[in-house]
Design an enzyme around this catalytic site. Sequence first.
Site, PDB file in Angstrom:
ATOM      1  N   LYS A 112      37.124  20.488  35.591  1.00 10.01           N
ATOM      2  CA  LYS A 112      36.171  20.386  34.324  1.00 10.01           C
ATOM      3  C   LYS A 112      35.442  19.511  34.525  1.00 10.01           C
ATOM      4  O   LYS A 112      33.942  19.500  33.894  1.00 10.01           O
ATOM      5  CB  LYS A 112      37.245  20.569  33.213  1.00 10.01           C
ATOM      6  CG  LYS A 112      37.837  21.800  32.943  1.00 10.01           C
ATOM      7  CD  LYS A 112      38.134  21.958  31.466  1.00 10.01           C
ATOM      8  CE  LYS A 112      38.921  23.135  31.110  1.00 10.01           C
ATOM      9  NZ  LYS A 112      39.411  23.043  29.843  1.00 10.01           N
ATOM     10  N   LYS A 193      40.052  40.168  38.483  1.00 10.47           N
ATOM     11  CA  LYS A 193      40.752  40.163  37.167  1.00 10.47           C
ATOM     12  C   LYS A 193      39.804  40.303  36.080  1.00 10.47           C
ATOM     13  O   LYS A 193      38.557  39.798  36.064  1.00 10.47           O
ATOM     14  CB  LYS A 193      41.313  38.727  37.007  1.00 10.47           C
ATOM     15  CG  LYS A 193      42.574  38.500  35.925  1.00 10.47           C
ATOM     16  CD  LYS A 193      43.183  37.004  35.871  1.00 10.47           C
ATOM     17  CE  LYS A 193      42.886  36.506  34.665  1.00 10.47           C
ATOM     18  NZ  LYS A 193      43.651  35.370  34.591  1.00 10.47           N
ATOM     19  N   LYS A 196      37.398  36.702  30.401  1.00 11.62           N
ATOM     20  CA  LYS A 196      36.748  36.523  29.192  1.00 11.62           C
ATOM     21  C   LYS A 196      35.278  36.161  29.608  1.00 11.62           C
ATOM     22  O   LYS A 196      34.265  36.505  29.158  1.00 11.62           O
ATOM     23  CB  LYS A 196      37.149  35.380  28.461  1.00 11.62           C
ATOM     24  CG  LYS A 196      38.114  35.386  27.697  1.00 11.62           C
ATOM     25  CD  LYS A 196      38.852  34.000  27.167  1.00 11.62           C
ATOM     26  CE  LYS A 196      40.205  33.991  26.510  1.00 11.62           C
ATOM     27  NZ  LYS A 196      40.650  32.632  26.287  1.00 11.62           N
TER      28      LYS A 196
HETATM   29  P1  AMP Z   1      42.833  33.047  29.898  1.00  7.33           P
HETATM   30  O1  AMP Z   1      42.092  34.065  29.268  1.00  7.33           O
HETATM   31  O2  AMP Z   1      42.402  32.888  31.319  1.00  7.33           O
HETATM   32  O3  AMP Z   1      42.614  31.845  28.899  1.00  7.33           O
HETATM   33  O4  AMP Z   1      44.378  33.396  29.653  1.00  7.33           O
HETATM   34  C1  AMP Z   1      45.062  33.576  28.545  1.00  7.33           C
HETATM   35  C2  AMP Z   1      46.293  34.282  28.859  1.00  7.33           C
HETATM   36  O5  AMP Z   1      45.992  35.665  28.999  1.00  7.33           O
HETATM   37  C3  AMP Z   1      47.080  33.731  30.064  1.00  7.33           C
HETATM   38  O6  AMP Z   1      48.517  33.857  29.821  1.00  7.33           O
HETATM   39  C4  AMP Z   1      46.620  34.840  31.001  1.00  7.33           C
HETATM   40  O7  AMP Z   1      47.674  34.790  32.082  1.00  7.33           O
HETATM   41  C5  AMP Z   1      46.710  36.179  30.325  1.00  7.33           C
HETATM   42  N1  AMP Z   1      45.398  36.905  30.910  1.00  7.33           N
HETATM   43  C6  AMP Z   1      44.150  36.585  30.905  1.00  7.33           C
HETATM   44  N2  AMP Z   1      43.234  37.583  31.597  1.00  7.33           N
HETATM   45  C7  AMP Z   1      44.321  38.550  32.129  1.00  7.33           C
HETATM   46  C8  AMP Z   1      44.237  39.787  32.741  1.00  7.33           C
HETATM   47  N3  AMP Z   1      43.165  40.285  33.257  1.00  7.33           N
HETATM   48  N4  AMP Z   1      45.431  40.494  32.876  1.00  7.33           N
HETATM   49  C9  AMP Z   1      46.581  39.972  32.489  1.00  7.33           C
HETATM   50  N5  AMP Z   1      46.637  38.908  31.717  1.00  7.33           N
HETATM   51  C10 AMP Z   1      45.703  38.061  31.499  1.00  7.33           C
END
Ligand code: AMP
Length: 328
Positions: A112, A193, A196
């Site tokens: 970051k 994946k 967001k």
């Molecule tokens: P993040 O959006 O990267 O901050 O992730 C927040 C939580 O959501 C974490 O536990 C990730 O492992 C889960 N997560 C994020 N994107 C995915 C996805 N495409 N599929 C499954 N789990 C996800």
Amino acid sequence: MKKKILTGLQPTGVITLGNYIGAIKQMVEMQEEYESYLFVADLHAITVPQDPVELKKNRRSLIALYLACGIDPKKNHIFFQSENEYHANISWLLECNTYFGELSRMTQFKDKSQKHQNFTAGLFTYPVLMAADILAYDVDYVPVGIDQKQHVELARDIAERFNKKFGTTFKIPEPLIKENATKIYDLVDPTKKMSKSEENPKGVIRLLDPLDVVRKKIMGATTDSLMSIKYDPENQPGISNLINIYSAMTNKNYSEIEDEFKDSNYGTFKKAVADSVVSTLEVIQKDYNTYLNSSELDDILDSGREFSRKIAKEKFEDMKEKMGFSRK
Ligand code: AMP
Ligand code: TRP
């Protein structure tokens, strides 16, 4: 007595179907077994620039959404980190027991600080605040994504050092990494994946997307030319991703799904997937809107704040006493 878990959620970005299937559903299951602390890490959010109006909106929206997804306020202590002043207080005492070298080794900081030209001191000390969040409550487990594991390990190191120097004060927490959670892929490019931060919105379903948009995104999902509905991530990543989504929405397993659609074409299958997602999101969105504007949400946050302040205050006083801050 129930074991304790604690998780902080950053109030940034919009929550996707991937987050829901990969993380929130697990939290909803875990609340049955554990005493759970769930807070909005709004003080962590400001380690990078935030617009105050957005931050204010996102904090409340995040809690309303989690409640709508099935987080039970009776089984979780829900609060805003910034409304419990003991987190920042404890963090200072811990900062003075954490080495510059340890913080310099944190990979999230390295990443970051490269992205932001003028990064703040808060970005550097972020993991100590996270250690304070965790250590204040003597929790057993900290469910986190793999990217936060290093921070939980640092919290353990800080706790062990403090216990050795000043006498046993903290429980040593363990990270709980969800290893077999289903990963949901982007609908347009099913080899990456669902994220967001993806720029093309067509591949990503957000929990608060209008339902007709959700339906369109699923109907437009990338598939293949094999014309068979089989769970085969290697050769049919698009179809397999849709099978995973359908499975999460309906609790059916792969063979039940393959059997259900053995005589169907992709259009029929996609429509069924879209129906299942839309009907789940319809309920979530309705509950979200109810929570967002209700005083019940404030009552939940008030009681979470009072409960968590009482416990964190005791820990803070104990630390101060041990460090030499008592009058007598
Ligand atoms: P993040 O959006 O990267 O901050 O992730 C927040 C939580 O959501 C974490 O536990 C990730 O492992 C889960 N997560 C994020 N994107 C995915 C996805 N495409 N599929 C499954 N789990 C996800
Ligand atoms: N740093 C975590 C993240 O970015 C959020 C967080 C803050 C957290 N404090 C925490 C997670 C304590 C677990 C425990 O996702």
